[in-house]
Design an enzyme around this catalytic site. Structure first.
Site, short mmCIF file in Angstrom:
data_model
loop_
_atom_site.label_atom_id
_atom_site.label_comp_id
_atom_site.label_asym_id
_atom_site.label_seq_id
_atom_site.Cartn_x
_atom_site.Cartn_y
_atom_site.Cartn_z
NE ARG A 139 -4.26 1.55 2.25
CZ ARG A 139 -4.42 2.60 3.04
NH1 ARG A 139 -3.49 2.93 3.92
NH2 ARG A 139 -5.53 3.32 2.97
CB ILE B 235 -6.14 5.49 -0.89
CG1 ILE B 235 -5.97 3.98 -0.91
CG2 ILE B 235 -5.41 6.04 0.30
CD1 ILE B 235 -4.48 3.56 -1.00
CB SER B 236 -11.10 2.92 0.70
OG SER B 236 -11.87 3.44 -0.35
CE LYS B 237 -12.27 2.87 8.32
NZ LYS B 237 -12.30 3.21 9.74
CG PHE C 241 -16.92 5.17 -0.30
CD1 PHE C 241 -15.87 4.65 -1.04
CD2 PHE C 241 -17.44 4.42 0.74
CE1 PHE C 241 -15.36 3.40 -0.75
CE2 PHE C 241 -16.94 3.16 1.03
CZ PHE C 241 -15.89 2.65 0.28
#
Ligand code: SAH
Length: 259
Positions: free
Chosen positions: A79, A105-107, A251
């Protein structure tokens, strides 16, 4: 679906859809830009050790994630190669991070959770998957380990290019990056075994429902009746669509057109 600790209850329960249709055939003719191999950017900040990712995976497992293929993929994809150098130290924390142009960027927990939902009831890898919202390309990389083909579409040219640069290092031959409005899906690649959106809309676009294979599943953040964004899971069955609303999420918005 078995209840798992760490996630709110489903509001509605539907029987699992049969997942029979295979959409494994590669669609080379529709590829706009494939990820090609190139020299790796050097990021030697202590993040190259797989131990940091294994710690993250252990935390995900403790939070209730349990799909071995998803956990393995989360433990594999670096990541830290997808975030700005100033944020590298936070790359394996369970937090969303800015990736430029106002996007995030999503967790890791949310990435793993959504992919786990996509794979529920599926033996082996998923077939062809459509991702809406490539962003920095991280989730596409994770998906590439659990699906035969990944088509990922991004509406912001700058991020489409960034994802291509980020993914080059990984040489993922089954990831195909597309520049365009993902609200229209990508009809040339349809039907998809799974569709996953990384941006939240007011409703699930009809194009996605049309392009989903019978036996396929869609996971997308969507505004619900209460006005909150929640994860929406839609199964396309021979008898029609079955929809579940799961936990609240946050989101970035799904927008139409390209920029
Ligand atoms: N999966 C990404 C998350 C990116 S955030 C990652 O791992 O980094 C969500 C992305 O969705 C943003 O980049 C945003 O530009 C994009 N997006 C929003 N609406 C879109 C649309 N209609 N089509 C394609 N991408 C869209």
């Amino acid at each position: 679906m078995a209840q798992r600790p760490g996630f709110p209850l489903k509001l509605e329960k539907a029987s699992p859809a049969p997942r029979t249709l295979k959409t494994n055939a590669p669609v080379k003719s529709i590829v706009q830009s494939e990820v090609r191999a190139a020299p790796a950017p050097v990021q030697n900040l202590g993040m190259d050790s797989s131990a940091v990712r294994q710690r993250m995976v252990q935390k995900l497992a403790a939070q209730g994630l349990q799909d071995p293929l998803v956990l393995q993929a989360m433990g594999t994809v670096e990541r830290h190669r997808f975030v700005e150098s100033a944020l590298v130290a936070q790359a394996y924390e369970d937090t969303s991070l800015p990736i430029g142009l106002g996007q995030t960027i999503s967790k890791p927990n949310v990435v793993a959770r959504m992919i786990e939902l996509l794979r529920e009831g599926v033996d082996g890898k998923l077939g062809r998957v459509l991702e809406i919202g490539t962003g920095c390309g991280y989730q596409a990389a994770v998906l590439s380990h659990v699906a035969t083909e990944v088509y990922s579409i991004e509406r912001l040219k700058g991020l489409h290019e960034k994802a291509r640069a980020n993914l080059r290092h990984f040489r993922l031959a089954n990831v195909h990056l597309l520049f365009g409005d993902g609200m229209l899906g990508y009809p040339k690649g349809a039907p998809y075994a799974a569709i996953i959106s990384a941006a939240g809309g007011d409703s699930v676009p009809q194009a996605w429902l049309d392009q989903l294979a019978v036996g396929g599943r869609l996971v997308a953040p969507t505004v619900t009746a209460t006005g909150q964004q929640a994860l929406m899971v839609v199964n396309k069955t021979p008898q029609g669509f079955k929809q579940n609303v799961l936990e609240a999420v946050h989101f970035v918005p799904l927008k139409s057109g390209v920029s």
